[in-house]
Write a protein that holds these residues in place. Structure first.
Motif, PDB file in Angstrom:
ATOM      1  N   MET B   1      12.875 -75.679   3.687  1.00 29.40           N
ATOM      2  CA  MET B   1      14.266 -75.877   4.048  1.00 29.40           C
ATOM      3  C   MET B   1      14.965 -76.713   2.985  1.00 29.40           C
ATOM      4  O   MET B   1      14.335 -77.503   2.301  1.00 29.40           O
ATOM      5  N   ARG B   3      17.710 -79.493   1.733  1.00 29.33           N
ATOM      6  CA  ARG B   3      18.665 -80.570   2.024  1.00 29.33           C
ATOM      7  C   ARG B   3      19.117 -81.119   0.685  1.00 29.33           C
ATOM      8  O   ARG B   3      18.351 -81.166  -0.268  1.00 29.33           O
ATOM      9  N   ASP B   5      19.673 -84.035  -0.402  1.00 28.88           N
ATOM     10  CA  ASP B   5      19.010 -85.213  -0.958  1.00 28.88           C
ATOM     11  C   ASP B   5      17.504 -85.012  -1.111  1.00 28.88           C
ATOM     12  O   ASP B   5      16.754 -85.971  -1.174  1.00 28.88           O
ATOM     13  N   GLN B   6      17.065 -83.751  -1.180  1.00 31.93           N
ATOM     14  CA  GLN B   6      15.621 -83.520  -1.218  1.00 31.93           C
ATOM     15  C   GLN B   6      14.944 -84.073  -2.473  1.00 31.93           C
ATOM     16  O   GLN B   6      13.758 -84.355  -2.464  1.00 31.93           O
ATOM     17  N   LYS B   8      15.032 -86.880  -3.469  1.00 32.95           N
ATOM     18  CA  LYS B   8      14.533 -88.220  -3.162  1.00 32.95           C
ATOM     19  C   LYS B   8      13.049 -88.215  -2.836  1.00 32.95           C
ATOM     20  O   LYS B   8      12.363 -89.202  -3.013  1.00 32.95           O
ATOM     21  N   ILE B   9      12.560 -87.105  -2.294  1.00 34.65           N
ATOM     22  CA  ILE B   9      11.126 -87.034  -2.024  1.00 34.65           C
ATOM     23  C   ILE B   9      10.410 -86.212  -3.100  1.00 34.65           C
ATOM     24  O   ILE B   9       9.277 -86.526  -3.460  1.00 34.65           O
ATOM     25  N   ILE B  10      11.090 -85.213  -3.648  1.00 30.27           N
ATOM     26  CA  ILE B  10      10.418 -84.365  -4.632  1.00 30.27           C
ATOM     27  C   ILE B  10      10.012 -85.190  -5.852  1.00 30.27           C
ATOM     28  O   ILE B  10       8.871 -85.115  -6.313  1.00 30.27           O
ATOM     29  N   PRO B  12       9.471 -88.610  -6.425  1.00 29.32           N
ATOM     30  CA  PRO B  12       8.325 -89.526  -6.349  1.00 29.32           C
ATOM     31  C   PRO B  12       7.016 -88.860  -5.921  1.00 29.32           C
ATOM     32  O   PRO B  12       5.948 -89.372  -6.224  1.00 29.32           O
ATOM     33  N   PHE B  13       7.078 -87.739  -5.249  1.00 30.95           N
ATOM     34  CA  PHE B  13       5.843 -87.087  -4.808  1.00 30.95           C
ATOM     35  C   PHE B  13       5.240 -86.194  -5.887  1.00 30.95           C
ATOM     36  O   PHE B  13       4.067 -85.872  -5.857  1.00 30.95           O
ATOM     37  N   LEU B  14       6.087 -85.750  -6.803  1.00 25.65           N
ATOM     38  CA  LEU B  14       5.622 -84.770  -7.771  1.00 25.65           C
ATOM     39  C   LEU B  14       5.309 -85.384  -9.140  1.00 25.65           C
ATOM     40  O   LEU B  14       4.287 -85.072  -9.747  1.00 25.65           O
ATOM     41  N   PRO B  16       4.290 -88.368 -10.430  1.00 27.09           N
ATOM     42  CA  PRO B  16       3.044 -89.052 -10.804  1.00 27.09           C
ATOM     43  C   PRO B  16       1.880 -88.079 -11.030  1.00 27.09           C
ATOM     44  O   PRO B  16       1.191 -88.163 -12.053  1.00 27.09           O
ATOM     45  N   SER B  17       1.681 -87.126 -10.120  1.00 31.08           N
ATOM     46  CA  SER B  17       0.588 -86.163 -10.286  1.00 31.08           C
ATOM     47  C   SER B  17       0.789 -85.340 -11.545  1.00 31.08           C
ATOM     48  O   SER B  17      -0.153 -85.105 -12.300  1.00 31.08           O
ATOM     49  N   LEU B  18       2.030 -84.914 -11.739  1.00 29.17           N
ATOM     50  CA  LEU B  18       2.319 -84.061 -12.882  1.00 29.17           C
ATOM     51  C   LEU B  18       2.006 -84.795 -14.180  1.00 29.17           C
ATOM     52  O   LEU B  18       1.381 -84.255 -15.097  1.00 29.17           O
TER      53      LEU B  18
END
Lengths: 293, 294
Positions: B1, B3, B5-6, B8-10, B12-14, B16-18
């Protein structure tokens, strides 16, 4: 709560116990032989670890006269296997914590949000599985030396995290995709932030997927040898596989074999335990990856 | 889905791993190529640029070609054996009339979950010339004349390690094929059986075409694992006797970490890269065939 992993198949409701049929006899003979080739060597390692060295040289296959539990004390203290064992436990648990948290976050974002480059990133991560790991040994060694991370656990943990990401993300993304959207939407309507949706709604639903990913990574890292070999400098930092390999390669017939067998038992036992408990989930994980992939 | 402001999570979640993935997995492959053009002892960060020198040595180094040949034996001969065994055993164990099939499945799959080091040490003892079980088994069955130091003779060492590799991993492919066969609707198999098809015919004409997709995946796996041979060989034979079991992995390890010639080791790794890429690309073209739906 009952959750299904991505590719669980309906299991027949009644599992009848099959009876041995005569036409299957040749098959049973063959399979029993193969099964023996797995079970017997394992049993042999365990009972050899309880013999004296003299007994071992006299007859390598005989059972011990009396069970020498003291071999384990020797292996634990003199053979340094106590240290290796604790090292292995620390490295494995720290790596698992790192791998699962990083992969979960990444897989969640890749699975549940639509944005430009999403598919490309998933492919980029997956590509990491397509190359033989031995190719990375030299440059990784150099890179870690250059960054001051070579020699102890810092470097090893980073390496384990980096090289487990492709597989773990690959397993978790399809899993997150199968989770229902309704609860997520309800939470958003109630005004939850993205992080609340993730932490309170999606993460609890994802537990079975995390368990599967965790088991695979546990086995992979507990048994890992190649990277540990080129990253860990001193024997004080060795994990169990390194300790066993060193003892096995080092000693020719002169010294302490039973200590090595005790060490070997220490490597195998946790694997056997995890395997016995989670065998079915392991098979399902393999299936899910292959059939979706 | 979606939003607004997405991010904001994409982010910080993506990120570091990348970052970790790019720096520690992707960059090393390029760094490896760079090192292959140098002389580097691995002790300091000083390197000497050699241009293509390492590559000219590589082409004339007979051990490299032996190693490559051995990798291909592990990938294709060992791979074919694993797929064949996995398929046949998997097919037999999919039959619910077979007693003890869950037991067999559990046992056959276990070595795949074991430490490679444990497998290597185990099989060193199995092949031991004096009191190994393998020779013991041969003597017991009246084939004592065939007993030999399996890992000590150039003619037998490679097949012996290939057998260990197959023993260790065919169970993984068995699990794959069992899953594939169980996905086939039972009605299809029943219909064929009622029409008088034998077990062999059902396997050949119904099951085999329908597990083609899994076979392709499995093929990629066996080849990668054959190209990646290292720990098993390293512990069982260290590449010997006389390089008979050498693989590109053990050879590059020997050159880099034992002889401190990291430049040349990286050149061997570069060859492995080219081989892997060539095989993957040709497999992709070769395997692009229509999927059979049911």
């Amino acid at each position: 709560m009952e959750m299904t992993t991505p590719a669980t198949r309906p299991v027949p409701a009644v599992q009848r116990r099959a009876r041995i049929r005569w036409e299957h006899l040749p098959l049973h003979l063959l399979f029993a032989l193969v099964a023996a080739s797995v079970v017997f060597p394992l049993a042999w390692v365990v009972y050899t670890s309880l013999k004296t060295n003299q007994e071992f040289f006299l007859n390598a296959w005989a059972l011990p006269q009396t069970w020498q539990w003291s071999n384990y004390v020797t292996a634990w203290t003199d053979g340094k296997f106590g240290r290796y064992f604790i090292n292995s436990i620390m490295v494995t648990s720290a790596s698992l914590a790192l791998i699962l948290s990083f992969s979960t976050m990444t897989a969640y974002v890749l699975a549940r949000f639509r944005f430009r480059g999403n598919q490309f990133l998933f492919n980029l991560f997956s590509a990491g599985m397509m190359f033989p790991l031995v190719m990375a040994m030299i440059p990784l060694f150099m890179l870690l030396k250059f960054m001051g991370l070579w020699g102890d656990w810092k470097g090893l943990l980073v390496a384990y995290l980096a090289y487990s990401l492709p597989f773990t993300v690959f397993v978790l993304v399809p899993f997150f995709k199968t989770l229902p959207a309704e609860m997520e939407e309800a939470a958003i309507i109630d005004g939850a932030t993205h992080f609340q949706v993730f932490g309170r709604v999606m993460l609890p639903l994802a537990r079975p997927g995390l368990l599967t990913a965790g088991i695979f990574n546990f086995l992979g890292i507990w048994n890992e040898y190649n990277l540990a070999l080129v990253i860990l400098g001193k024997a004080d930092y060795f994990t169990l596989p390194l300790g066993v390999a060193r003892l096995a390669v080092q000693q020719d017939y002169k010294s302490d074999w039973t200590t090595m067998f005790a060490g070997l038992t220490l490597v195998m036992l946790p694997t056997l335990l995890v395997y016995a408990v989670f065998q079915r989930r392991l098979a399902e994980g393999i299936t899910a990856g292959a059939i979706k992939g | 889905m979606y939003r607004r402001d997405q991010w904001k999570i994409i982010v910080p979640f993506l990120i570091p791993s990348l970052l970790i993935y790019v720096v520690f997995v992707l960059v090393p492959y390029f760094v490896g190529f760079m090192i292959s053009f140098t002389r580097w002892t691995g002790t300091s960060l000083r390197m000497r640029w050699l241009g293509l020198y390492n590559y000219t040595v590589l082409v004339q180094d007979p051990h490299v070609w032996t190693a490559l040949k051995n990798n291909l034996v592990f990938a294709f001969v060992g791979g074919a054996l694993m797929l064949l065994l996995g398929m046949l055993v998997g097919n037999a164990l999919s039959d619910s009339r077979l007693a003890g099939r869950h037991f067999y499945r559990t046992v056959f799959f276990f070595p795949h979950a074991m430490s490679v080091i444990a497998i290597a040490v185990l099989w060193m003892f199995i092949y031991n010339p004096q009191w190994g079980i393998f020779n013991g088994f041969l003597r017991l069955t009246g084939l004592g004349a065939l007993a030999k130091p399996w890992l000590g003779e150039t003619a037998y060492a490679l097949p012996a390690v290939v057998v260990t590799h197959v023993w260790a991993h065919f169970g993984f492919y068995m699990v794959l094929f069992i899953a594939g066969i169980q996905q086939i609707p039972a009605s299809l198999i029943e219909a064929a059986t009622i029409d008088g098809a034998s077990g062999r015919q059902v396997f050949r004409h119904i099951k085999l075409p329908l597990i083609l997709e899994i076979t392709k995946t499995a093929l990629v796996f066996v080849i990668i694992s054959g190209l990646n041979m290292f720990a098993l060989v390293q512990v069982m034979t260290a590449g010997g006797p006389a390089h008979a079991t050498e693989t590109l992995g053990t050879y590059l390890y020997q050159k880099a970490f034992r002889e401190n010639n990291f430049g040349y080791g990286s050149t061997v790794a570069a060859l492995l890269f080219v081989v892997t890429l060539t095989i993957s690309l040709s497999l992709q073209r070769f395997l692009k065939r229509e999927v059979i739906e049911y």
